[in-house]
Design an enzyme around this catalytic site. Structure first.
Site, PDB file in Angstrom:
ATOM      1  N   LYS A  95       0.814  -1.219   0.000  1.00  0.00           N
ATOM      2  CA  LYS A  95       0.000   0.000   0.000  1.00  0.00           C
ATOM      3  C   LYS A  95       0.850   1.273   0.000  1.00  0.00           C
ATOM      4  O   LYS A  95       0.410   2.311  -0.476  1.00  0.00           O
ATOM      5  CB  LYS A  95      -0.918   0.000   1.234  1.00  0.00           C
ATOM      6  CG  LYS A  95      -1.938  -1.139   1.254  1.00  0.00           C
ATOM      7  CD  LYS A  95      -2.968  -0.983   0.162  1.00  0.00           C
ATOM      8  CE  LYS A  95      -4.150  -1.935   0.340  1.00  0.00           C
ATOM      9  NZ  LYS A  95      -3.773  -3.350   0.202  1.00  0.00           N
ATOM     10  N   ASP A 146     -10.776  -0.724   0.403  1.00  0.00           N
ATOM     11  CA  ASP A 146     -10.523   0.394   1.328  1.00  0.00           C
ATOM     12  C   ASP A 146     -10.673   1.754   0.649  1.00  0.00           C
ATOM     13  O   ASP A 146      -9.809   2.629   0.769  1.00  0.00           O
ATOM     14  CB  ASP A 146      -9.128   0.263   1.954  1.00  0.00           C
ATOM     15  CG  ASP A 146      -8.946  -1.034   2.714  1.00  0.00           C
ATOM     16  OD1 ASP A 146      -9.963  -1.636   3.093  1.00  0.00           O
ATOM     17  OD2 ASP A 146      -7.789  -1.461   2.920  1.00  0.00           O
ATOM     18  N   ASP A 183      -5.839 -13.655   2.628  1.00  0.00           N
ATOM     19  CA  ASP A 183      -5.941 -14.045   4.040  1.00  0.00           C
ATOM     20  C   ASP A 183      -5.129 -13.108   4.922  1.00  0.00           C
ATOM     21  O   ASP A 183      -3.897 -13.059   4.837  1.00  0.00           O
ATOM     22  CB  ASP A 183      -5.458 -15.485   4.220  1.00  0.00           C
ATOM     23  CG  ASP A 183      -6.007 -16.118   5.480  1.00  0.00           C
ATOM     24  OD1 ASP A 183      -6.264 -15.376   6.450  1.00  0.00           O
ATOM     25  OD2 ASP A 183      -6.188 -17.344   5.513  1.00  0.00           O
ATOM     26  N   ASN A 184      -5.819 -12.362   5.782  1.00  0.00           N
ATOM     27  CA  ASN A 184      -5.177 -11.406   6.690  1.00  0.00           C
ATOM     28  C   ASN A 184      -4.896 -11.986   8.068  1.00  0.00           C
ATOM     29  O   ASN A 184      -4.698 -11.237   9.025  1.00  0.00           O
ATOM     30  CB  ASN A 184      -6.065 -10.163   6.844  1.00  0.00           C
ATOM     31  CG  ASN A 184      -6.115  -9.324   5.587  1.00  0.00           C
ATOM     32  OD1 ASN A 184      -5.090  -9.047   4.970  1.00  0.00           O
ATOM     33  ND2 ASN A 184      -7.319  -8.922   5.183  1.00  0.00           N
TER      34      ASN A 184
END
Length: 790
Positions: free
Chosen positions: A46, A123, A227-228
């Site tokens: 990010k 987001d 998968d976080n």
């Protein structure tokens, strides 16, 4: 082509918020992935400006070269490199200009050899600009239209991923099955484009077949799981070293793939990715006539076994090897069932990768690892030796005075659990402790569970050893003290773990794990001191409960939960500070004062006084004068609020407290000052040259404070013996231990008087939440009074 479309994608997402990994780290990652049977890497950090914020800008020639190198490196390891772009923050979907810029950017990456892509709309705000509202029927329609066009423009690559704005169950409105957004995506997105999904939550504890079947039905295709489970970019005090868990291998039948978005700290991801590889192999080996087996605990043990060798290699921060041997080429074939010896040799060979520029360019490689301050192993500056002292038991009864925290006498050479200078090896039990303390977001490991359970029980049952409790049964007292001894032992192990990480050979691990190990070490020091203090029986039980809150309200993992169990736990500024630039491997301990400490404390403050005066004291001066002035009243009248800091060499500092200044002042007049008049009689007989004014100075030392101050701040701190250390957090932790005891006995506010020229101490207290209350011109004394509420 068909085979590529059917392959289960399993690997790693570099998609966190924070500093992206370095080129060297990514190359090591690719070696890990090849060895453990993972096949896909998605590039999408990010904080790469040209991935998200400046997505319209093409890469410079230098950046192109770095990205091409990375793509080639991944492909040489048999990995699929997926390039992700996040244009959603400011793209105008109806703008032909923006669409052209998007195509230009992805074409540039395609020309570098990339064959797999992802468009991410996570987001971001759901709202559309007026032009988009006029051109598209919905937000989902706008995203799908642009995604389909880009997919066709790139020649319909076999792997093309789309991340929706509603990417998990909790973000769907009103629900997964009834979400108009997801329905539009399912109906209008081209069928060979894969949709990314994180599960029922952003960070899903478990993934179930039923939930996946529901989203598969709406999307009209099996999703790919982003998968976080091990992501930690949302909490700067948490790290997740536990195994891949809560996802049965049978889920593969309902998925296009699974990519793990792990810890921001590269070195923290060995176990998560190693166990992900075990999970992936278990799914591959599944047969119709036998159950697919994946045991997280067994996978963790295998990963720990392999990590041990990695942990004790001499690697520098950022994975730049300290050795000079040439890089080995390593095996070119993929290890479907990794052999530990083969994989380890691959890692050893890979550790000598030459330093390469970081991609993207705005992200620099981690700086050289912090080194110990020169001379630190010989002791603090100006204090090479302290008098010898007999060794004390390793685990004393809570409340009794231990010696050096590791059982090493002052002046003796540290052995075993002593000084941690040099390049020591982390033991397997220490690594298991490390993993247990930093396990998973929804689950603590065994060591963390034990720490929290024991602290809760000891605090709840401290009445068993309270001085006010005269009915406690001896067996109950023994139970409390036995459990306290075990708790103190675990806290010592945490301190030793910190020491070993700092003193270890692997500076890459130190760089990535140190802030977390250091944070928990400090919190454990406060908790240990608090339990020792409770064991002294000095609590009145006025405010022992700490702060009651839901587990998700307060961040910080195990360290945060221990903090919240302490009476002072809601004061975050006492616990959350950046770690020091120069880690020290010195082993510290904080405990309540014992009368045997008086001689050493008097000697210490006398030396401090001489150092600040810059000269020799008068030969006629009494050796106790400085100690009696600085420490005497508190040690004599309220020793229960005095805390000692010690290291392997013995006592090195203390902090003193007064619960009720008004009562304390009366007791000084009634008992302490008369005793001093007897000890230091007027000139005439057995006299000392400094006697005439000494008693007057002692009276002035106690100070006169207005009722308006004492009404809000009835308690006082005295920092006359606060040490000067490389790691100032130890001094902060010492002070926090005292504030915890004061708060436990009902203190609502505390003040401290500091000389206006002592800027270092003024800054120290200000960072701990103290504010200036009174200054010299408003009083008869020069000192500045700072106070804070508890």
């Amino acid at each position: 082509m068909m085979e590529e479309k059917k392959q289960f994608l399993c690997g790693v997402v570099e998609g966190f918020y924070g500093r992206p990994w370095s080129m060297d780290q990514r190359k090591v990652l690719f070696q890990w992935m090849q060895c453990w049977g993972l096949n896909t890497y998605l590039y999408g950090p990010k904080d790469d400006l040209k991935h998200r914020l400046l997505w319209r800008e093409v890469y410079s020639p230098e950046e192109e070269g770095q990205l091409r190198t990375l793509i080639v490196e991944a492909q040489s390891r048999g990995l699929r490199f997926v390039y992700a772009l996040s244009p959603g923050q400011d793209i105008v979907f109806s703008s032909s200009c923006d669409l052209t810029l998007l195509k230009r950017k992805l074409r540039q990456v395609s020309d570098l050899g990339c064959q797999a892509f992802a468009i991410l709309f996570d987001d971001i705000d759901h709202s559309m600009c007026q032009a988009d509202s006029e051109a598209f029927s919905s937000f989902a329609h706008a995203q799908v239209t642009v995604t389909n066009e880009i997919y066709r423009f790139l020649g319909e690559p076999p792997v093309f991923l789309f991340c929706p704005t509603e990417y998990c169950g909790s973000l769907c409105s009103p629900s997964v099955s009834k979400s108009p957004y997801l329905q539009t995506v399912g109906e209008d997105l081209l069928p060979d484009i894969t949709v990314i999904w994180t599960g029922s939550k952003v960070i899903s504890r478990k993934l179930s077949v039923d939930c996946l079947a529901e989203v598969e039905s709406v999307l009209q295709r099996p999703p790919l799981i982003w998968d976080n489970l091990h992501a930690n970019d949302y909490d700067s005090r948490r790290l997740f070293l536990g195994p891949f868990k809560g996802r049965e291998p049978q889920l593969r039948r309902h998925l296009r793939g699974l990519l793990l978005n792990p810890n921001c700290e590269f070195e923290a991801n060995y176990i998560p990715l190693h166990t992900l590889g075990s999970w992936n192999r278990a799914g591959k080996e599944e047969r119709k006539d036998e159950e697919c087996e994946y045991c997280p605990d067994e996978a963790l043990s295998a990963a720990l076994h392999d990590w041990m060798e990695e942990l004790n290699q001499p690697l520098q921060a950022g994975r730049q090897s300290a050795r000079t041997d040439q890089r080995s080429s390593g095996p070119t074939s993929r290890c479907k069932t990794p052999d530990r010896s083969d994989c380890s040799s691959t890692f050893r060979g890979s550790s000598t990768v030459a330093k390469l520029p970081v991609f993207p360019l705005n992200s620099s490689s981690p700086p050289s690892s912090p080194t110990k301050v020169k001379g630190e192993s010989e002791g603090r500056e100006g204090e090479k030796k302290r008098p010898n002292q007999p060794c004390q038991p390793k685990h004393p009864t809570p409340g009794s005075r231990p010696g050096a925290p590791s059982g090493v006498g002052r002046g003796q050479k540290a052995q075993g659990r002593g000084l941690c200078g040099g390049k020591g090896l982390l033991s397997e039990s220490q690594v298991r402790l490390l993993v247990g303390l930093h396990y998973l977001p929804h689950e603590h490991g065994p060591s963390a569970q034990k720490l929290l359970q024991d602290l809760t029980w000891l605090k709840t049952n401290c009445h068993m050893v309270s001085a006010n409790s005269k009915k406690a049964l001896p067996q109950k007292v023994d139970e409390w003290r036995g459990r306290a001894s075990r708790f103190l032992s675990l806290c010592e192990d945490i301190a030793q773990l910190h020491c070993s990480v700092v003193g270890g050979a692997n500076r890459a691990v130190l760089y990535d794990l140190y802030p977390y190990v250091w944070d928990l070490r400090n919190t454990a020091l406060v908790a240990k001191a608090f339990i020792c203090w409770l064991g002294c029986g000095k609590t009145t039980g006025a405010d022992l409960l700490g702060v009651e809150s839901e587990p998700w309200v307060f961040k910080g993992g195990v360290s945060g939960e221990v903090q919240m169990l302490l009476p002072i736990g809601s004061s975050s500024e006492l616990f959350t500070h950046p770690p020091p630039l120069f880690p020290t491997s010195r082993l510290y301990n904080i405990r309540p004062y014992h009368s045997k400490d008086k001689v050493e404390l008097y000697r210490m403050v006398r030396q401090l006084h001489l150092r600040t005066q810059g000269g020799q004291e008068s030969s006629a001066a009494h050796p106790d004068v400085v100690g009696d002035r600085c420490l005497g009243p508190c040690l004599a009248l309220c020793p229960e609020y005095s805390f000692i800091l010690e290291d392997e060499l013995g006592v090195c500092g203390c902090v003193l407290g007064i619960l009720d200044v008004r009562t304390f002042a009366k007791r000084c007049q009634a008992s302490w000052l008369p005793a001093m008049r007897d000890k230091y009689p007027p000139k005439g007989g057995n006299t000392h040259s400094n006697t005439p004014d000494l008693i007057q100075l002692m009276e002035e030392d106690q100070g006169e404070y207005p009722d308006s101050l004492l009404y809000h701040f009835p308690s006082q701190l005295r920092l006359d013996a606060l040490p000067e250390l490389v790691d100032i957090s130890v001094s902060r932790t010492l002070l926090t231990a005292l504030l915890t005891a004061l708060k436990a006995n009902g203190c609502q506010g505390v003040f401290c008087e500091v000389q206006p020229t002592d800027r270092q101490r003024l800054e120290f207290l200000t960072k701990l939440g103290f504010l200036e209350i009174l200054r010299g011109e408003a009083r008869s004394r020069e000192g500045v009074v700072l106070g804070r509420l508890l």
